[in-house]
Design an enzyme around this catalytic site. Structure first.
Site, short mmCIF file in Angstrom:
data_model
loop_
_atom_site.label_atom_id
_atom_site.label_comp_id
_atom_site.label_asym_id
_atom_site.label_seq_id
_atom_site.Cartn_x
_atom_site.Cartn_y
_atom_site.Cartn_z
N ASP A 160 41.64 16.45 17.35
CA ASP A 160 40.39 15.79 16.99
C ASP A 160 40.50 14.98 15.70
O ASP A 160 41.48 15.10 14.96
CB ASP A 160 39.26 16.83 16.87
CG ASP A 160 39.72 18.14 16.23
OD1 ASP A 160 40.70 18.11 15.47
OD2 ASP A 160 39.09 19.18 16.47
N ASN A 175 31.68 29.49 15.26
CA ASN A 175 30.79 29.56 16.43
C ASN A 175 31.57 29.55 17.74
O ASN A 175 31.00 29.36 18.81
CB ASN A 175 29.79 28.39 16.40
CG ASN A 175 30.50 27.04 16.41
OD1 ASN A 175 31.73 26.98 16.52
ND2 ASN A 175 29.74 25.96 16.31
N HIS A 184 33.98 27.41 18.54
CA HIS A 184 34.49 26.11 19.01
C HIS A 184 36.01 26.07 18.98
O HIS A 184 36.65 26.73 18.15
CB HIS A 184 33.85 24.93 18.26
CG HIS A 184 34.32 24.71 16.85
ND1 HIS A 184 33.51 24.25 15.85
CD2 HIS A 184 35.54 24.88 16.26
CE1 HIS A 184 34.19 24.13 14.73
NE2 HIS A 184 35.43 24.52 14.95
N GLU A 239 31.91 22.17 20.73
CA GLU A 239 30.90 23.09 20.20
C GLU A 239 30.27 23.87 21.35
O GLU A 239 30.44 23.51 22.53
CB GLU A 239 29.84 22.28 19.44
CG GLU A 239 30.39 21.46 18.26
CD GLU A 239 30.76 22.30 17.04
OE1 GLU A 239 30.95 23.53 17.17
OE2 GLU A 239 30.87 21.71 15.94
C1 F6R Z 1 40.77 21.51 13.91
C2 F6R Z 1 39.92 22.03 14.97
C3 F6R Z 1 38.94 23.14 14.71
C4 F6R Z 1 39.48 24.25 13.81
C5 F6R Z 1 38.41 25.29 13.57
C6 F6R Z 1 38.86 26.38 12.61
O1 F6R Z 1 41.59 20.47 14.41
O2 F6R Z 1 39.97 21.53 16.04
O3 F6R Z 1 38.57 23.69 15.95
O4 F6R Z 1 40.60 24.82 14.37
O5 F6R Z 1 37.25 24.68 13.05
O6 F6R Z 1 39.04 25.81 11.34
P1 F6R Z 1 39.71 26.66 10.16
O7 F6R Z 1 41.12 26.88 10.54
O8 F6R Z 1 39.59 25.75 8.96
O9 F6R Z 1 38.93 27.92 10.06
#
Ligand code: F6R
Length: 245
Positions: free
Chosen positions: A69, A138, A140, A145
């Protein structure tokens, strides 16, 4: 259910094991297509991969990468961009061929067209062999989401308020875009193999829901229970609420 759960004493050990896992796949298949994640979770794993490249000569020269992303509207050199994150943590330090690293282009004038182009590039590369994922508070994965359709493809998504808040706190950026380009649930589920990483007690409840709760689009990561080849790398605090035998 075919989710393999691996629990390590701490973040450093989890990161080293995840990096070793990737290294073994890259060694077995030098032209592997990797799907990559950003965020705080994989930082240690990338550092280990850089070490494996430097010390053990792990060769990335034929590897292709696709990131999950990117924030909408951010240019590649914006300090908040995921492209920049990847350069800082991995791309600049290993022998990846620049023409084979891909991150959705956040500043594309036509973001929908960019998403279609991204899907097409993944297809042209033969699909993703090994996808690395973190998990949001959450549930994701990527920026899918809660409520994301299980068959969704790379598209423009609106981020949940919680996601923007959590990410802003982590990056110390004053403002973050509320929209992103993200691989879809279907794109992720098409990967041959998936690695999901999580550390810290704050992730314990969502990890329990994702891995041992009902399969529901309300917890996007729970859809992974239907994937044939998932390995979950956890530190002890993140595994705290799991029933392990
Ligand atoms: C990042 C992504 C997100 C993260 C998630 C966890 O490319 O796609 O899904 O993996 O938000 O983020 P952290 O590792 O910062 O807790």
């Amino acid at each position: 259910m075919s989710v393999r759960i691996l629990v390590y004493d701490d973040y450093a050990k989890m990161s080293a094991a995840a990096a070793e896992h990737i290294a073994s796949r890259v060694s077995a298949q030098p032209s592997i297509v990797l799907g990559l994640a950003t965020g705080s979770t994989p930082v240690g794993m990338y550092a280990e991969l850089v070490e494996l490249h430097r010390r053990a000569g792990l060769d990335f020269s034929r590897v292709t990468t696709f990131n999950l992303d990117e924030y909408c509207g951010l240019d590649a050199d914006d300090p908040r961009s995921y492209e920049r994150f990847m350069w800082e943590h991995l791309f600049a330090h290993v022998n990846l061929d620049r023409t084979r690293t891909h991150v959705p282009y956040g500043a594309a004038r036509d973001p929908e067209a960019e998403c279609m182009r991204y899907e097409e590039m993944i297809r042209a590369a033969g699909g993703i062999d090994l996808q690395v994922l973190g998990i949001g508070m959450n549930g994701h994965i990527g920026f899918n989401e809660p409520g994301s359709a299980p068959n969704s493809r790379t598209r423009v998504v609106r981020l949940a308020e919680l996601t923007v808040e959590v990410n802003r706190a982590k990056t110390e950026a004053e403002e973050l875009p509320a929209f992103a380009l993200s691989m879809g649930m279907g794109t992720i589920m098409d990967a041959g193999e998936v690695m999901l990483l999580a550390n810290g007690e704050a992730k314990a409840d969502i990890i329990r829901q994702a891995i041992q709760g009902p399969v529901t689009p309300d917890v996007p990561a729970s859809i992974l229970q239907q994937h044939p080849d998932v390995t979950v790398f956890l530190d002890r605090p993140a595994a705290k609420l799991l029933k392990l035998h």
